[in-house]
Write a protein that holds these residues in place. Structure first.
Motif, mmCIF file in Angstrom:
data_model
loop_
_atom_site.group_PDB
_atom_site.id
_atom_site.type_symbol
_atom_site.label_atom_id
_atom_site.label_comp_id
_atom_site.label_asym_id
_atom_site.label_seq_id
_atom_site.Cartn_x
_atom_site.Cartn_y
_atom_site.Cartn_z
ATOM 1 N N ASN A 288 17.755 29.586 9.766
ATOM 2 C CA ASN A 288 17.378 28.371 10.476
ATOM 3 C C ASN A 288 16.318 28.642 11.537
ATOM 4 O OD1 ASN A 288 19.226 26.931 8.973
ATOM 5 N ND2 ASN A 288 20.776 26.853 10.576
ATOM 6 N N GLN A 289 16.464 29.780 12.228
ATOM 7 C CA GLN A 289 15.493 30.137 13.261
ATOM 8 C C GLN A 289 14.119 30.402 12.652
ATOM 9 O OE1 GLN A 289 16.367 30.455 16.800
ATOM 10 N NE2 GLN A 289 14.157 30.144 16.780
ATOM 11 N N TYR A 290 14.117 31.069 11.527
ATOM 12 C CA TYR A 290 12.854 31.349 10.820
ATOM 13 C C TYR A 290 12.144 30.049 10.449
ATOM 14 C CZ TYR A 290 10.192 31.875 6.465
ATOM 15 O OH TYR A 290 9.257 31.761 5.473
ATOM 16 N N ARG A 291 12.877 29.090 9.886
ATOM 17 C CA ARG A 291 12.256 27.825 9.476
ATOM 18 C C ARG A 291 11.779 27.020 10.679
ATOM 19 N NH1 ARG A 291 14.782 24.212 4.984
ATOM 20 N NH2 ARG A 291 12.715 23.348 5.372
ATOM 21 N N TRP A 292 12.589 27.024 11.749
ATOM 22 C CA TRP A 292 12.217 26.239 12.931
ATOM 23 C C TRP A 292 11.022 26.862 13.655
ATOM 24 C CZ3 TRP A 292 13.257 21.532 14.665
ATOM 25 C CH2 TRP A 292 12.891 21.222 15.978
ATOM 26 N N SER A 293 11.042 28.182 13.844
ATOM 27 C CA SER A 293 9.979 28.855 14.606
ATOM 28 C C SER A 293 8.654 28.866 13.859
ATOM 29 C CB SER A 293 10.403 30.290 14.941
ATOM 30 O OG SER A 293 11.563 30.311 15.745
ATOM 31 N N CYS A 294 8.732 29.041 12.552
ATOM 32 C CA CYS A 294 7.500 29.173 11.774
ATOM 33 C C CYS A 294 6.952 27.841 11.268
ATOM 34 C CB CYS A 294 7.736 30.110 10.583
ATOM 35 S SG CYS A 294 8.145 31.804 11.056
#
Length: 459
Positions: free
Chosen positions: A79-85
């Motif tokens: 989830n962090q990867y999708r949100w940050s990127c």
């Protein structure tokens, strides 16, 4: 080093798999659970039938996916990867607005096209539904006054109404703007003389002048300070409505602190690894100036999740004898005796109140009362024997119609009840959901003449 790379990768793989297996079977490391509502899959039991038809394998695979060790960590990392990127999320409940403000999807939809489409696509039909509830509320209000019980509506503004400038612009809502419950009810409440508090108008008026946040960027509900001042106003309103003095809130100075529930509930639903940057969170402490000469009133609250801010921030039991919270007239909170409104003696619970507050956000007003109003109207006018007489007529219809009776038999089998009990329950349910269909004097805009003589105030 290069020669040993394959050995390092092999050992690393074995270590990771071992750790996953140990965590799966022992839960040795405490892992913070994911936010949001989840329905756990039960571990399937192997039978010949589910092995042959393949359902055991599918159910076991699903169970293993949900109970894999460190599953929560992997989900948060993804989830962090999708949100940050990409500023994306798989959570369809949360919508990202401008400056990373978060909104519930239902509020965004209501802003752009009205939530009436969850109930009907016909504006005229929606108007008829809202008019029926407005008239029911007026009648219940006037009938309860005869017992010195006061009912009123507390309208809460949703975040999109107060801060529309942060809403996302490229939205996919394409239907025409329909009828909004807040707009219709506000006009009709004034015309009918219904008691209500319009916090939408209040928040709009003070939005640019207050020195505290009304809403937080990462939450869907109003802020701690806003809810405290609103409740103080509610107490003053109740004093005027009931002609009685209530305890006053003692509100301290505001101070900055770490976020509390539910101030970043939307961010929590994203299940990220790192917290999002946001403006400071401000709070006030609240106490109640008690007076031993005052009699604490009994109040029932029926409404949506905005009431949780009152529960979290206000010492309610210093003000009220009891204040049960009927969440959408279903699950009961702040009451050790009952868990669901279906468990209640409705007449007894109705008559023990001094106040009844229908507390709904502007986006939830389409569900005003959540079927409390038709039931209250029915029982304020008619005793149980009169209702049972009408129910008997419906039961006779069930028995005379082979198709309807067949449905009742199937229900009885599923519910493990007698068919007579199922038919009676269904008949009473039909009457309480739409009493106007069975009692002509409840229709229209006149106050009913009939009264339930069995009703007595409970203390």
């Amino acid at each position: 080093m290069r020669k040993n790379l394959h050995k390092i990768l092999f050992v690393s793989t074995i270590v990771v798999l071992t750790l996953l297996m140990v965590q799966t079977y022992t839960g040795l490391v405490h892992v913070k659970p994911l936010a949001g509502v989840t329905v756990e899959t039960e571990k399937p039991k192997l039978t010949f039938k589910n092995y042959v038809d393949g359902t055991f394998q599918n159910d076991l695979e699903k169970y293993c996916r949900e109970h894999c060790g460190f599953r929560e960590w992997f989900i948060r990392l993804y989830n962090q990867y999708r949100w940050s990127c990409f500023r994306e999320t798989d959570n369809t409940t949360v919508v990202r607005g401008k400056d990373n403000w978060l909104f519930e999807e239902v509020y965004v939809r209501d802003h752009y096209e009205s939530s009436m489409y969850e109930y009907t696509s016909d504006t005229a039909e929606m108007r008829e539904i809202l008019e029926t509830e407005a008239l029911r509320l007026w009648k219940v209000q006037e009938l309860l006054k005869e017992h010195n019980i006061h009912i009123f509506v507390n309208i809460t503004p949703s975040k999109d109404v107060i801060f529309p400038e942060y809403l996302p612009e490229n939205v996919s809502y394409t239907r025409p703007v329909g009828l909004r419950a807040y707009d219709y009810y506000k006009k009709r409440f004034d015309e009918l003389g219904i008691h209500y508090i319009d916090n939408v108008a209040i928040f709009k008026a003070i939005k640019d002048t207050v020195n505290y946040p009304l809403f937080y960027e990462r939450g869907t509900h109003w802020s701690n300070i806003a809810s405290v001042y609103v409740f103080d106003s509610i107490l003053r309103y109740m004093e005027a409505l009931g002609g009685r003095q209530l305890p006053h809130l003692e509100i301290g100075e505001k101070y900055q602190a770490k976020p509390r529930d539910p101030d970043k509930d939307l961010e929590n639903l994203l299940n990220l690894v790192f917290p999002m940057k946001s403006s400071p969170y401000w709070y006030v402490d609240v106490d109640v100036k008690e007076d031993s000469t005052q009699v604490k009133p009994f109040m029932t609250v029926i409404g949506d999740s905005y009431h949780w801010n009152f529960i979290f921030n206000i010492p309610l039991l210093k003000i009220f004898q009891k204040v049960p919270y009927w969440f959408y007239n279903s699950t009961i909170y702040e009451d050790d005796e009952h868990q669901n409104t279906s468990d209640l003696d409705f007449e007894k619970e109705l008559m023990r109140n001094d106040y009844i507050m229908l507390s709904y956000g502007s986006c939830s007003l389409y569900r005003l009362g959540s079927y409390f109003l038709p039931k209250a109207l029915l029982y304020l006018c008619y005793d149980q024997s009169t209702i049972d007489t009408v129910a008997d007529g419906i039961i006779q219809y069930f028995k005379s119609d082979p198709k309807a009776y067949s449905v009742m038999l199937e229900k009885a089998k599923v519910q493990n009840k007698s068919v007579d009990k199922v038919m009676y329950d269904d008949a009473v349910y039909m009457i309480t959901m739409n009493p106007e269909q069975y009692f002509e004097e409840l229709r229209g805009n006149r106050l009913p003449v009939s009264r339930n003589k069995d009703l007595k105030r409970m203390k």
